[in-house]
Design a protein around this motif. Structure first.
Motif, PDB file in Angstrom:
ATOM      1  N   LEU A   1       0.835  -1.202   0.000  1.00 17.69           N
ATOM      2  CA  LEU A   1       0.000   0.000   0.000  1.00 17.69           C
ATOM      3  C   LEU A   1       0.865   1.245   0.000  1.00 17.69           C
ATOM      4  O   LEU A   1       0.631   2.184  -0.768  1.00 17.69           O
ATOM      5  CB  LEU A   1      -0.894   0.014   1.243  1.00 17.69           C
TER       6      LEU A   1
ATOM      7  N   LEU B   1       7.429  -7.794 -13.094  1.00 19.23           N
ATOM      8  CA  LEU B   1       7.223  -7.828 -11.636  1.00 19.23           C
ATOM      9  C   LEU B   1       5.744  -7.958 -11.300  1.00 19.23           C
ATOM     10  O   LEU B   1       5.357  -8.773 -10.467  1.00 19.23           O
ATOM     11  CB  LEU B   1       7.776  -6.560 -10.985  1.00 19.23           C
TER      12      LEU B   1
ATOM     13  N   LEU C   1       3.209 -10.235  -8.986  1.00 17.52           N
ATOM     14  CA  LEU C   1       2.041  -9.738  -8.269  1.00 17.52           C
ATOM     15  C   LEU C   1       0.773 -10.489  -8.671  1.00 17.52           C
ATOM     16  O   LEU C   1      -0.031 -10.854  -7.817  1.00 17.52           O
ATOM     17  CB  LEU C   1       1.883  -8.241  -8.549  1.00 17.52           C
TER      18      LEU C   1
ATOM     19  N   ALA D   1      -3.093   4.110 -13.721  1.00 19.23           N
ATOM     20  CA  ALA D   1      -2.698   3.882 -12.326  1.00 19.23           C
ATOM     21  C   ALA D   1      -3.883   4.074 -11.388  1.00 19.23           C
ATOM     22  O   ALA D   1      -4.013   3.368 -10.382  1.00 19.23           O
ATOM     23  CB  ALA D   1      -1.550   4.813 -11.953  1.00 19.23           C
TER      24      ALA D   1
ATOM     25  N   HIS E   1       9.659   4.233  -3.439  1.00 17.07           N
ATOM     26  CA  HIS E   1       8.767   3.306  -4.150  1.00 17.07           C
ATOM     27  C   HIS E   1       9.526   2.042  -4.564  1.00 17.07           C
ATOM     28  O   HIS E   1       9.115   0.926  -4.231  1.00 17.07           O
ATOM     29  CB  HIS E   1       8.163   4.009  -5.371  1.00 17.07           C
TER      30      HIS E   1
ATOM     31  N   GLY F   1      -7.303  -2.171  -6.566  1.00 17.18           N
ATOM     32  CA  GLY F   1      -6.767  -2.457  -5.226  1.00 17.18           C
ATOM     33  C   GLY F   1      -7.832  -2.281  -4.162  1.00 17.18           C
ATOM     34  O   GLY F   1      -7.946  -3.094  -3.233  1.00 17.18           O
TER      35      GLY F   1
ATOM     36  N   ALA G   1       3.623   5.355  -5.718  1.00 11.80           N
ATOM     37  CA  ALA G   1       3.502   5.275  -7.178  1.00 11.80           C
ATOM     38  C   ALA G   1       2.461   6.261  -7.677  1.00 11.80           C
ATOM     39  O   ALA G   1       2.664   6.953  -8.684  1.00 11.80           O
ATOM     40  CB  ALA G   1       3.134   3.851  -7.598  1.00 11.80           C
TER      41      ALA G   1
ATOM     42  N   HIS H   1       7.917  -3.528 -14.834  1.00 17.03           N
ATOM     43  CA  HIS H   1       6.594  -3.643 -14.218  1.00 17.03           C
ATOM     44  C   HIS H   1       5.804  -4.791 -14.837  1.00 17.03           C
ATOM     45  O   HIS H   1       5.046  -5.456 -14.139  1.00 17.03           O
ATOM     46  CB  HIS H   1       5.829  -2.330 -14.311  1.00 17.03           C
TER      47      HIS H   1
ATOM     48  N   MET I   1       8.969  -1.544  -2.726  1.00 19.23           N
ATOM     49  CA  MET I   1       8.409  -2.645  -3.507  1.00 19.23           C
ATOM     50  C   MET I   1       9.360  -3.834  -3.565  1.00 19.23           C
ATOM     51  O   MET I   1       8.944  -4.982  -3.428  1.00 19.23           O
ATOM     52  CB  MET I   1       8.088  -2.170  -4.924  1.00 19.23           C
TER      53      MET I   1
ATOM     54  N   MET J   1       3.790   9.714  -7.819  1.00 17.61           N
ATOM     55  CA  MET J   1       4.643   9.918  -8.995  1.00 17.61           C
ATOM     56  C   MET J   1       3.795  10.105 -10.238  1.00 17.61           C
ATOM     57  O   MET J   1       4.069  10.955 -11.077  1.00 17.61           O
ATOM     58  CB  MET J   1       5.562   8.718  -9.206  1.00 17.61           C
ATOM     59  N   ARG J   2       2.772   9.264 -10.356  1.00 15.83           N
ATOM     60  CA  ARG J   2       1.958   9.336 -11.570  1.00 15.83           C
ATOM     61  C   ARG J   2       1.222  10.674 -11.650  1.00 15.83           C
ATOM     62  O   ARG J   2       1.035  11.211 -12.730  1.00 15.83           O
ATOM     63  CB  ARG J   2       0.946   8.195 -11.636  1.00 15.83           C
TER      64      ARG J   2
ATOM     65  N   ILE K   1      12.920  11.068 -14.066  1.00 18.13           N
ATOM     66  CA  ILE K   1      12.862  12.508 -14.270  1.00 18.13           C
ATOM     67  C   ILE K   1      11.574  13.007 -13.628  1.00 18.13           C
ATOM     68  O   ILE K   1      10.525  12.372 -13.752  1.00 18.13           O
ATOM     69  CB  ILE K   1      12.911  12.883 -15.762  1.00 18.13           C
TER      70      ILE K   1
HETATM   71  C1  HEA Z   1       7.064  -5.265  -7.160  1.00 18.35           C
HETATM   72  C2  HEA Z   1       7.479  -4.135  -7.492  1.00 18.35           C
HETATM   73  C3  HEA Z   1       6.705  -2.933  -8.013  1.00 18.35           C
HETATM   74  C4  HEA Z   1       5.339  -2.708  -8.077  1.00 18.35           C
HETATM   75  C5  HEA Z   1       4.208  -3.601  -7.626  1.00 18.35           C
HETATM   76  C6  HEA Z   1       5.172  -1.411  -8.658  1.00 18.35           C
HETATM   77  C7  HEA Z   1       3.937  -0.810  -8.880  1.00 18.35           C
HETATM   78  C8  HEA Z   1       3.774   0.406  -9.534  1.00 18.35           C
HETATM   79  N1  HEA Z   1       4.759   1.224 -10.016  1.00 18.35           N
HETATM   80 FE1  HEA Z   1       6.748   0.928  -9.836  1.00 18.35          FE
HETATM   81  N2  HEA Z   1       8.721   0.609  -9.658  1.00 18.35           N
HETATM   82  C9  HEA Z   1       9.351  -0.474  -9.107  1.00 18.35           C
HETATM   83  C10 HEA Z   1       8.733  -1.613  -8.630  1.00 18.35           C
HETATM   84  C11 HEA Z   1       7.345  -1.769  -8.539  1.00 18.35           C
HETATM   85  N3  HEA Z   1       6.400  -0.870  -8.933  1.00 18.35           N
HETATM   86  C12 HEA Z   1      10.785  -0.303  -9.104  1.00 18.35           C
HETATM   87  C13 HEA Z   1      11.824  -1.293  -8.587  1.00 18.35           C
HETATM   88  C14 HEA Z   1      11.022   0.945  -9.667  1.00 18.35           C
HETATM   89  C15 HEA Z   1      12.380   1.618  -9.915  1.00 18.35           C
HETATM   90  C16 HEA Z   1      12.641   2.637  -8.878  1.00 18.35           C
HETATM   91  C17 HEA Z   1      13.896   3.363  -9.165  1.00 18.35           C
HETATM   92  O1  HEA Z   1      14.054   3.867 -10.292  1.00 18.35           O
HETATM   93  O2  HEA Z   1      14.757   3.435  -8.264  1.00 18.35           O
HETATM   94  C18 HEA Z   1       9.714   1.484 -10.022  1.00 18.35           C
HETATM   95  C19 HEA Z   1       9.539   2.715 -10.651  1.00 18.35           C
HETATM   96  C20 HEA Z   1       8.313   3.208 -11.075  1.00 18.35           C
HETATM   97  C21 HEA Z   1       8.158   4.344 -11.925  1.00 18.35           C
HETATM   98  C22 HEA Z   1       9.293   5.147 -12.566  1.00 18.35           C
HETATM   99  C23 HEA Z   1       9.695   6.294 -11.759  1.00 18.35           C
HETATM  100  C24 HEA Z   1      10.777   7.022 -12.447  1.00 18.35           C
HETATM  101  O3  HEA Z   1      11.668   6.394 -13.016  1.00 18.35           O
HETATM  102  O4  HEA Z   1      10.738   8.257 -12.406  1.00 18.35           O
HETATM  103  C25 HEA Z   1       6.807   4.541 -12.094  1.00 18.35           C
HETATM  104  C26 HEA Z   1       6.202   5.608 -12.901  1.00 18.35           C
HETATM  105  O5  HEA Z   1       5.118   5.565 -13.302  1.00 18.35           O
HETATM  106  C27 HEA Z   1       6.141   3.491 -11.348  1.00 18.35           C
HETATM  107  C28 HEA Z   1       4.769   3.324 -11.270  1.00 18.35           C
HETATM  108  C29 HEA Z   1       4.142   2.271 -10.623  1.00 18.35           C
HETATM  109  C30 HEA Z   1       2.701   2.161 -10.521  1.00 18.35           C
HETATM  110  C31 HEA Z   1       1.694   3.128 -11.043  1.00 18.35           C
HETATM  111  C32 HEA Z   1       2.479   0.991  -9.829  1.00 18.35           C
HETATM  112  C33 HEA Z   1       1.121   0.450  -9.469  1.00 18.35           C
HETATM  113  O6  HEA Z   1       0.986  -0.842  -9.994  1.00 18.35           O
HETATM  114  C34 HEA Z   1       0.942   0.447  -8.002  1.00 18.35           C
HETATM  115  C35 HEA Z   1      -0.473   0.114  -7.725  1.00 18.35           C
HETATM  116  C36 HEA Z   1      -0.679  -0.245  -6.324  1.00 18.35           C
HETATM  117  C37 HEA Z   1      -1.390   0.499  -5.495  1.00 18.35           C
HETATM  118  C38 HEA Z   1      -1.947   1.814  -5.878  1.00 18.35           C
HETATM  119  C39 HEA Z   1      -1.598  -0.016  -4.131  1.00 18.35           C
HETATM  120  C40 HEA Z   1      -2.812  -0.814  -4.074  1.00 18.35           C
HETATM  121  C41 HEA Z   1      -3.962   0.096  -4.034  1.00 18.35           C
HETATM  122  C42 HEA Z   1      -4.878   0.012  -3.134  1.00 18.35           C
HETATM  123  C43 HEA Z   1      -4.878  -1.050  -2.149  1.00 18.35           C
HETATM  124  C44 HEA Z   1      -5.962   1.001  -3.154  1.00 18.35           C
HETATM  125  C45 HEA Z   1      -5.927   1.937  -1.977  1.00 18.35           C
HETATM  126  C46 HEA Z   1      -4.991   3.069  -2.177  1.00 18.35           C
HETATM  127  C47 HEA Z   1      -5.309   4.267  -2.683  1.00 18.35           C
HETATM  128  C48 HEA Z   1      -6.634   4.604  -3.205  1.00 18.35           C
HETATM  129  C49 HEA Z   1      -4.269   5.347  -2.742  1.00 18.35           C
HETATM  130  N4  HEA Z   1       7.074   2.693 -10.747  1.00 18.35           N
END
Ligand code: HEA
Ligand code: HEA
Ligand code: CUA
Ligand SMILES: [Cu+2]
Lengths: 317, 638, 204
Positions: free
Chosen positions: B59, B411, B416, B490, B92, B497, B65, B408, B96, B68-69, B470
């Motif tokens: 969460l 992963l 997931l 997102a 993030h 979720g 995330a 993503h 994760m 960021m979006r 960025i």
């Molecule tokens: C298992 C690993 C994992 C998972 C699941 C996710 C999930 C998501 N990730 Fe990410 N992500 C990474 C691992 C992961 N990520 C890693 C390793 C990086 C690199 C970081 C770095 O560069 O150092 C990264 C980087 C990364 C970026 C790039 C940032 C950048 O380079 O500038 C972005 C951009 O959009 C992003 C988006 C998302 C989004 C939208 C989700 C979505 O899928 C998330 C959705 C989940 C939820 C939203 C939670 C569940 C929601 C609820 C239970 C609802 C209740 C909550 C609310 C209503 C708020 N992630």
């Protein structure tokens, strides 16, 4: 979502072009594989509904044959992909570089680029920043170094990435094949303003390139109008001169972009703003709000000093 | 049907099951109450805690995330500044990878593996509890530091020299580096648990070729943890943290250090790490597919062998994360070929599942929806991985949103979705309540559609030159629409979720209690009531087939003669699982918690001064003495 | 449930003090973990070594050979103490256990004392240069593990001397020895790398 000036899909450099072809050599077979896998999975769901629960008709031997066949096919496809990939890699490797290359040294700084056109004759070395001019048709060797952290040189339309690493020298080469302006951006995360570390590469005809070189080789233009002369005084008497160099003046700071021919450049602050009087004024009075955290100090300037300074900077063609 | 292990002669013993259960309950029940909570050592309690804690971090990572979006939705947006944005993407990625993905897989294993193997607990219950406490404290440590302003901001792999003493000030990066030590200790504890449990504690008769595929995945994953995790400790603690706190020069080029070596050591861990997250998910897929196609998974030996091969090859690929640093040509060809060859071992597994689905009778439960989601999303992510393994292509797509899309897809699609499938599949077992199928399927569709809406455009953004990490971008580059679509996606994921959480809570409260084996699945955990008693099996089953519950639904061959008045388990042979001897597990204890607390104090201090390690070692040693001190006779008598 | 067939295990031994015990396997894996950590360190050592011409860097006194070589003797002998203790544990021979453990701990202390004396001859610290950083890291981690194992041995001595030892503690003695063998064994490559490496391996 169309290709912009920083797209790798619209290639105009030798390296980017062959890589672009390679992209399709990969995408097409892989997309077909994807469609087949998903199709089999989906059909598997509905197939059974139709047969209303009759036990599976396939023999395990039949399945074994299918799975083995698919695995062998996977190996074959992969070997093909490896072969085309490695041969493309060879074509763009340093060893494949033609002889008469122009060597450009690019130094990564937090968060701007300094650029030097190397030459055995020291008097022919050109120094500039954030903008690279290259002649179409001639191989360009990029010699990458870094002054602080790791950056990565990348101009998608012309060439792929090469990291700029402190205490190391990295190289890569390309030939620009089409005139145009190509945007590049630092690709390795390098801190606060990594997002604003861009540059432009101007590919132009050899003649225009030579003209540009000749202009860059010279010292800065001498101020002509009184306002420009006043502006030069402002520049030299303020902190500006401690950080920046303007060749032909006493300003020879080494930690910031060379401003000798600032006015000939397309942008300021590493591609952040178009280079015009208004932006320059905004940048000089408050660099920190335009590019928060960058390493240019806000130099307090008297109100009457700003316009002469802008006049002077604008004259540095 | 006589079992070779069962002595045929002798009259059937008469016993009172009710009485045995009462005795076992007295022996195996962990203490009650608030303080008692800290004593727990049953694998079910620990496993559930791992899973719940990890979901809380999901969460947190998800909220990060979304932030960021929102920032990236429009060009030149001012929702987050550069400093905040950098902190948030670092948190993030870190959350994760280290606080969600690895621990949740460990937690599922801690819960499921002993039950699937037909034993009563993991081999070292106190170590297990200790591992959990280290994990929680590591998570609290990172987030507590973040709350006090020391948020890391150098990305989830904290490349030097940016993360080094000269360019990253404050304690954020130190906290990041030491958090890794916490979670790594935790992962190593579980890896040792799982490996020894799988080797030595299987139910009699469960020879190597009868081990459930999920347990094989976990066994292989455990070995990968054992070989990979020490490297990250060297990278984060020995190299980075010591350079920052006591002035060593591992990554300082001025004194002979080398920032590129940091990358090598990190990715020597970092690449296996992604398969550490991925292999357990493959195990889930096998288990869910098996239960819902009414046939054994096709190609058991092929699946096991290709996972073993994956485990080996995974250690030879790390350089594909460093192509842009420039390599000698020969190395390039090798790392490309090796990276692509892992597609063969993965492909074989995909083909085996397809064969299973094709020849089986598919039942589309909510869990199965996630399996199909996995096939769709993961295969696409794997194929983009193959593209990245090609050096010329990688030089164009490295550090762009193409890579963000790739990882993503693998992963979320590869870990997931199987995890969510597993959640729906084992929810009845773990909670004793059936999970709502309709809401489950709804959440699947929201997540599936939201996922593809978010991440598919990122491929195109990456090819169009959008670099990752960025905080903003100019409008003139044509990235605005793709980013807006991704942000909308997102939000759909978040909605999915919410439905997922609502469904879980509503199902927990519903009155539909679950039968022992609602899916008619073949493995041993489905033979006990839902939720299982603390001791798992009142009579340990004797296994004579790979799908014991299909071969003999009533499990009529069982073990007797174990003592009920102490936590006895049986040790069996590695290959054939023949009974060898009994052994006694320690009772519930507060000491693992205390030891973890003491060590945590030391680690926390260590980001300020090296000498705190000695404090931690001293307190930890006190904890361990208490932990191992001999207890009254029942445990130590023969 | 009406089981039709049973496998009665009440006759099986309730313990075994041998390499079949789960705890022994656990200890083995712990040693593997430590081992892979140490392998990474050795790889790093050579990576740094081959990237410069002069090693150790100018100004660093080459490490002496005498003390560390002499120190190998008590270290290797101490493994004999562990072996005796293990035999004692298997036979439930309290005096043999005590004698073995005590020999082990005393010899190990001699080793440590020699090591500390040797350290005082170093003219570099971990903060001097990269050679110092990597050498001290190796020495520190190994010493840390040795001290941790000695503490464990000391506690076991306490328990056995007190007569509170059951089969579990005897098994503890057995696996304690496993760890000790590992620490002795792993020191040998380290010894070669740290002390002989600079003499034997040239630059790239
Ligand atoms: C298992 C690993 C994992 C998972 C699941 C996710 C999930 C998501 N990730 Fe990410 N992500 C990474 C691992 C992961 N990520 C890693 C390793 C990086 C690199 C970081 C770095 O560069 O150092 C990264 C980087 C990364 C970026 C790039 C940032 C950048 O380079 O500038 C972005 C951009 O959009 C992003 C988006 C998302 C989004 C939208 C989700 C979505 O899928 C998330 C959705 C989940 C939820 C939203 C939670 C569940 C929601 C609820 C239970 C609802 C209740 C909550 C609310 C209503 C708020 N992630
Ligand atoms: C679950 C996690 C996971 C998994 C399983 C994978 C799987 C793979 N990954 Fe990925 N990867 C990551 C997580 C993962 N990755 C992460 C987190 C990063 C970024 C880290 C960061 O920088 O922040 C990354 C980055 C990454 C890079 C570096 C990119 C860069 O930074 O420039 C590369 C390059 O080679 C790569 C390759 C691969 C390959 C070849 C596979 C293969 O294993 C895929 C194999 C699967 C298939 C191919 C599909 C199924 C097969 C078939 C259907 C058979 C038919 C197929 C063919 C004939 C091709 N990955
Ligand atoms: Cu320079 Cu990013
Ligand atoms: Cu990888």
């Amino acid at each position: 979502m169309m290709p912009g000036p920083q797209s790798s899909l619209d290639a105009a450099g030798s390296a980017a072009r062959v890589t672009g072809h390679l992209l399709w050599l990969f995408v097409i077979p892989l997309a077909i594989i994807f469609v087949i896998v998903v199709a089999i999975a989906v059909v598997a769901i509905f197939r059974k509904h139709r047969e209303s629960g009759r036990p599976a008709v396939e023999t395990e031997r039949g399945l074994t044959r299918m799975v083995t066949g698919a695995s062998v096919l996977t190996c074959v496809i992969l070997l093909g992909l490896i072969a085309v990939s490695v041969s493309t890699g060879k074509a763009i490797s340093d060893r494949a570089m033609p002889r008469n290359a122009l060597t450009i040294e690019v130094t990564g700084n937090q968060w701007w680029w300094s650029v030097r056109y190397l030459n055995d004759d020291a008097s022919l070395i050109v120094t500039t920043a954030n903008e690279i001019h290259v002649p179409v048709g001639r191989p360009i060797l990029i010699r990458g170094v870094s002054a602080d952290v790791i950056h990565s040189f990348w101009v998608p339309g012309l060439i792929g990435k090469r990291d700029l690493i402190p205490s190391r020298v990295t190289t890569e080469w390309f030939t620009a094949e089409r005139e145009g302006n190509y945007r590049g951006q630092c690709a390795e995360f390098c801190g606060l303003q990594h997002a604003h570390m861009a540059m432009w590469v101007v590919a132009e005809s050899p003649a225009r390139f030579q003209a540009w070189m000749n202009a860059q080789l010279g010292d800065s233009a001498n101020p002509v109008t009184p306002a420009e002369q006043q502006g030069q005084k402002v520049f030299l008497e303020h902190a500006c001169a401690l950080c920046h160099t303007i060749r032909g003046t006493t300003a020879n700071g080494q930690v910031a972009p060379d401003l000798t021919h600032l006015a000939s450049r397309l942008t300021i602050a590493a591609g952040t703003l178009p280079n015009n009087r208004g932006n320059l004024a905004g940048w000089i009075t408050d660099p920190q709000s335009i590019k928060p955290g960058n390493h240019m100090a806000t130099v307090p300037l008297a109100a009457e000093d700003l316009h002469p300074l802008l006049d002077y900077l604008g004259s540095l063609r | 049907m006589t079992h070779p292990l069962v002595t045929p002669a002798g009259p059937p013993r008469v016993w009172d099951e009710q009485q045995d259960r009462e005795a076992l309950a007295r022996t195996w029940h962990d203490p009650e109450g608030f303080l008692g909570w800290f004593y727990a050592t049953t694998h079910q309690a620990i496993g559930k805690r791992y899973i719940l804690t990890a979901f809380l971090f999901l969460l947190a990572g998800g909220v990060e995330a979304l932030l960021m979006r929102i920032q990236l939705a429009r060009p030149e947006n001012h929702f987050l500044g550069p400093d905040r944005y950098n902190q948030i993407f670092t948190m993030h990625g870190t959350t994760m990878m280290f606080l969600f993905a690895v621990p949740v897989m460990e937690g599922m294993a801690v819960y499921l593996v002993p039950l699937m193997l037909g034993t009563r607990n993991v081999a070292f219950p106190r170590l297990n509890a200790f591992g959990y406490w280290m994990y929680v404290m590591g998570g609290i440590f990172l987030y507590a530091n973040a709350a006090t302003g020391a948020m890391p901001d150098a990305g989830w792999f904290a490349y030097t020299p940016l993360s080094g003493p000269q360019y990253s000030f404050g304690k954020g990066v130190d906290a990041w580096a030491q958090m890794i030590t916490f979670t790594e200790i935790s992962a190593l504890c579980v890896a040792v648990e799982i490996a020894v449990t799988t080797f030595r504690l299987r139910a009699p008769g469960m020879s190597l070729n009868r081990i459930p595929l999920y347990c094989w995945s976990m066994l292989i994953q455990s070995f990968m943890v054992i070989f990979a995790m020490p490297a990250v400790m060297v990278a984060s603690t020995v190299m980075l943290l010591n350079d920052r706190t006591i002035g060593t020069h591992f990554v300082n080029p001025a004194e002979g250090g080398d920032p590129i070596l940091y990358q090598h050591v990190f990715w020597f861990f970092g690449h296996p790490e992604v398969y550490i997250i991925f292999l357990p998910a493959l195990g889930f897929i096998s288990a869910i597919v098996e239960a819902n196609t009414k046939r054994e998974v096709f190609g058991y030996p092929a699946l096991v062998l290709s996972q073993v091969a994956t485990g080996f090859i995974a250690f030879g690929l790390w350089v594909h994360h460093m192509f842009a640093t420039g390599l000698p040509q020969i190395g390039e060809a090798y790392f490309t070929a090796a990276s692509m060859m892992i597609a063969v071992t993965t492909g074989i597994q995909i083909f085996c599942w397809l064969a299973t689905l094709w020849s089986g009778k598919v039942r589309m439960t909510a869990a199965m929806h996630f399996v199909f989601g996995f096939l769709f999303i993961f295969v696409m992510g794997g194929l983009t991985g193959v593209m990245l393994a090609s050096i010329p292509l990688d030089l164009q797509s490295h550090d762009t949103y193409f890579v963000v899309a790739h990882f993503h897809y693998v992963l979320i699609g590869g870990a997931l979705f199987p995890l969510f499938g597993a959640f729906h599949h084992w929810f009845p077992k773990i909670t004793g309540r059936m999970i709502g199928e309709r809401l489950g399927k709804l959440s699947f569709w929201l997540l599936f559609i939201g996922f593809n809406t978010t991440f598919f455009p990122m491929h195109i953004l990456g090819l169009n030159g959008m670099t990752r990490r960025i905080y903003t971008y100019p409008a003139s580059l044509g990235w605005a629409s793709g980013n807006m679509i991704a942000t909308v996606g997102a939000m759909i994921i978040a909605l999915g979720g919410v439905v997922f959480i609502v469904n879980a809570i509503a199902s927990l409260r519903s009155s539909v209690s679950a039968a022992p084996n609602p899916w008619n699945a073949p493995s041993l955990e489905w033979s006990v009531e839902s939720p299982p008693p603390d001791w798992g099996f009142t009579y340990q089953p004797v296994v004579s087939s790979r799908s014991p519950l299909w071969a003999d639904p009533a499990l009529r061959t069982v073990v007797t003669g174990m003592r009920n008045d102490r936590r006895e388990i049986m040790v069996t042979g590695v290959a054939e699982a023949e009974p060898q001897f009994r052994t006694v597990l320690p009772a519930a204890s507060l000491w693992p918690f205390l030891a973890a607390l003491g060590i945590s104090i030391g680690f926390t201090g260590s980001i300020f001064a090296f000498s705190w390690y000695y404090v931690g070692a001293f307190l930890g040693a006190l904890g361990m003495i208490g932990w191992f001190w001999p207890r009254p006779p029942k445990e130590i008598e023969p | 449930m009406s089981p039709a067939r049973t496998l009665d295990v009440s006759a099986l031994p309730p313990y075994e003090i041998s390499n079949r015990a789960p705890l022994w396997w656990g200890q083995l894996l712990m040693a593997v973990i430590e081992g892979s950590l140490f392998c990474v360190l050795i790889a790093m050592y050579f990576y740094y070594r081959i990237s410069v011409d002069v090693w150790p860097p100018p100004g660093v006194k080459p490490l002496g050979l005498t003390l560390p070589t002499v120190a190998l003797i008590p270290l290797i002998l101490s493994a004999g103490g562990s072996y005796a203790a293990t035999e004692g544990a298997k036979r439930d021979d309290r005096r043999l256990m005590l004698a073995g453990l005590t020999a082990n701990i005393l010899l190990a202390i001699v080793f440590l004392v020699l090591r500390f004396i040797e350290w005082r001859t170093f003219n570099f610290t971990w903060a001097s240069d990269i050679h110092g950083s990597i050498v001290w890291s190796i020495l520190f981690l190994h010493t840390f593990d040795v001290i941790a194992d000695l503490l464990m041995t000391a506690i076991l001595i306490g328990i056995v001397a007190d007569g509170r030892h059951g089969p579990k503690q005897r098994l503890g003695v057995h696996v304690d020895s496993v760890l000790w063998y590992f620490l002795v064994l792993i020191w040998l490559p380290f010894y070669v790398v740290v002390y002989w490496g600079p003499r034997l391996v040239g630059s790239r």
